[in-house]
Design a protein around this motif. Structure first.
Motif, PDB file in Angstrom:
ATOM      1  N   GLU A 140       0.824  -1.210   0.000  1.00  0.00           N
ATOM      2  CA  GLU A 140       0.000   0.000   0.000  1.00  0.00           C
ATOM      3  C   GLU A 140       0.854   1.255   0.000  1.00  0.00           C
ATOM      4  O   GLU A 140       0.537   2.239  -0.671  1.00  0.00           O
ATOM      5  CB  GLU A 140      -0.953   0.008   1.200  1.00  0.00           C
ATOM      6  N   SER A 141       1.952   1.235   0.736  1.00  0.00           N
ATOM      7  CA  SER A 141       2.841   2.398   0.801  1.00  0.00           C
ATOM      8  C   SER A 141       3.475   2.695  -0.558  1.00  0.00           C
ATOM      9  O   SER A 141       3.517   3.848  -0.998  1.00  0.00           O
ATOM     10  CB  SER A 141       3.931   2.153   1.851  1.00  0.00           C
ATOM     11  N   VAL A 142       3.936   1.664  -1.230  1.00  0.00           N
ATOM     12  CA  VAL A 142       4.550   1.852  -2.548  1.00  0.00           C
ATOM     13  C   VAL A 142       3.518   2.398  -3.535  1.00  0.00           C
ATOM     14  O   VAL A 142       3.779   3.355  -4.269  1.00  0.00           O
ATOM     15  CB  VAL A 142       5.160   0.525  -3.068  1.00  0.00           C
ATOM     16  N   LEU A 143       2.329   1.804  -3.534  1.00  0.00           N
ATOM     17  CA  LEU A 143       1.287   2.265  -4.450  1.00  0.00           C
ATOM     18  C   LEU A 143       0.856   3.693  -4.133  1.00  0.00           C
ATOM     19  O   LEU A 143       0.618   4.491  -5.045  1.00  0.00           O
ATOM     20  CB  LEU A 143       0.087   1.313  -4.412  1.00  0.00           C
ATOM     21  N   ALA A 144       0.786   4.030  -2.855  1.00  0.00           N
ATOM     22  CA  ALA A 144       0.413   5.394  -2.458  1.00  0.00           C
ATOM     23  C   ALA A 144       1.459   6.399  -2.925  1.00  0.00           C
ATOM     24  O   ALA A 144       1.115   7.484  -3.405  1.00  0.00           O
ATOM     25  CB  ALA A 144       0.227   5.467  -0.951  1.00  0.00           C
ATOM     26  N   HIS A 145       2.737   6.045  -2.794  1.00  0.00           N
ATOM     27  CA  HIS A 145       3.799   6.940  -3.266  1.00  0.00           C
ATOM     28  C   HIS A 145       3.712   7.146  -4.778  1.00  0.00           C
ATOM     29  O   HIS A 145       3.894   8.259  -5.279  1.00  0.00           O
ATOM     30  CB  HIS A 145       5.181   6.386  -2.894  1.00  0.00           C
TER      31      HIS A 145
ATOM     32  N   ALA B 257       2.902  10.795  -6.562  1.00  0.00           N
ATOM     33  CA  ALA B 257       3.803  11.383  -7.555  1.00  0.00           C
ATOM     34  C   ALA B 257       3.060  11.681  -8.855  1.00  0.00           C
ATOM     35  O   ALA B 257       3.208  12.761  -9.434  1.00  0.00           O
ATOM     36  CB  ALA B 257       4.978  10.444  -7.818  1.00  0.00           C
ATOM     37  N   LEU B 258       2.246  10.742  -9.314  1.00  0.00           N
ATOM     38  CA  LEU B 258       1.495  10.939 -10.553  1.00  0.00           C
ATOM     39  C   LEU B 258       0.485  12.072 -10.413  1.00  0.00           C
ATOM     40  O   LEU B 258       0.324  12.877 -11.329  1.00  0.00           O
ATOM     41  CB  LEU B 258       0.795   9.646 -10.971  1.00  0.00           C
ATOM     42  N   SER B 259      -0.167  12.167  -9.258  1.00  0.00           N
ATOM     43  CA  SER B 259      -1.156  13.231  -9.066  1.00  0.00           C
ATOM     44  C   SER B 259      -0.499  14.602  -9.012  1.00  0.00           C
ATOM     45  O   SER B 259      -1.137  15.615  -9.287  1.00  0.00           O
ATOM     46  CB  SER B 259      -1.981  12.987  -7.798  1.00  0.00           C
TER      47      SER B 259
END
Length: 99
Positions: A32-37, A41-43
């Motif tokens: 979840e942490s990796v996906l959130a990062h 970044a994309l947002s």
């Protein structure tokens, strides 16, 4: 690894649990942490590059004219930002070998 179908967050967390040996809860938090990062970044307009895997690239598409395929009527398509993925050469080679 998943035999067929779709790889999910749960599958990724299970792989982290098996391969690294952390608890299932910790593995899920890591995924979840990796996906959130990545999402953050994309947002914020940044591209995301994962060496040996590929790049998630944001592109701005300008306004253009489209056509309704059913009626043939021309319709303006508003400008927008799109997310594209480009697999690395290493990933492409692995996919070709697996196929």
């Amino acid at each position: 690894m998943v035999e067929a179908g779709t790889l999910t967050r749960a599958d990724l967390a299970d792989a982290v649990h098996r391969d690294i040996g952390v608890s299932r809860a910790d593995a899920a938090r890591m995924v979840e942490s990796v996906l959130a990062h990545m999402c953050q970044a994309l947002s914020e307009g940044e591209n995301v590059k994962i060496s040996g895997f590929g790049s998630f690239v944001l592109r701005d598409k300008g306004e253009r004219v489209g056509r309704n395929p059913k009626t043939g009527v021309e319709v303006p398509i508003a400008p927008r930002r799109v997310l594209t993925f480009r697999a690395s050469q290493m990933m492409r080679d692995r996919i070709v070998q697996a196929g």
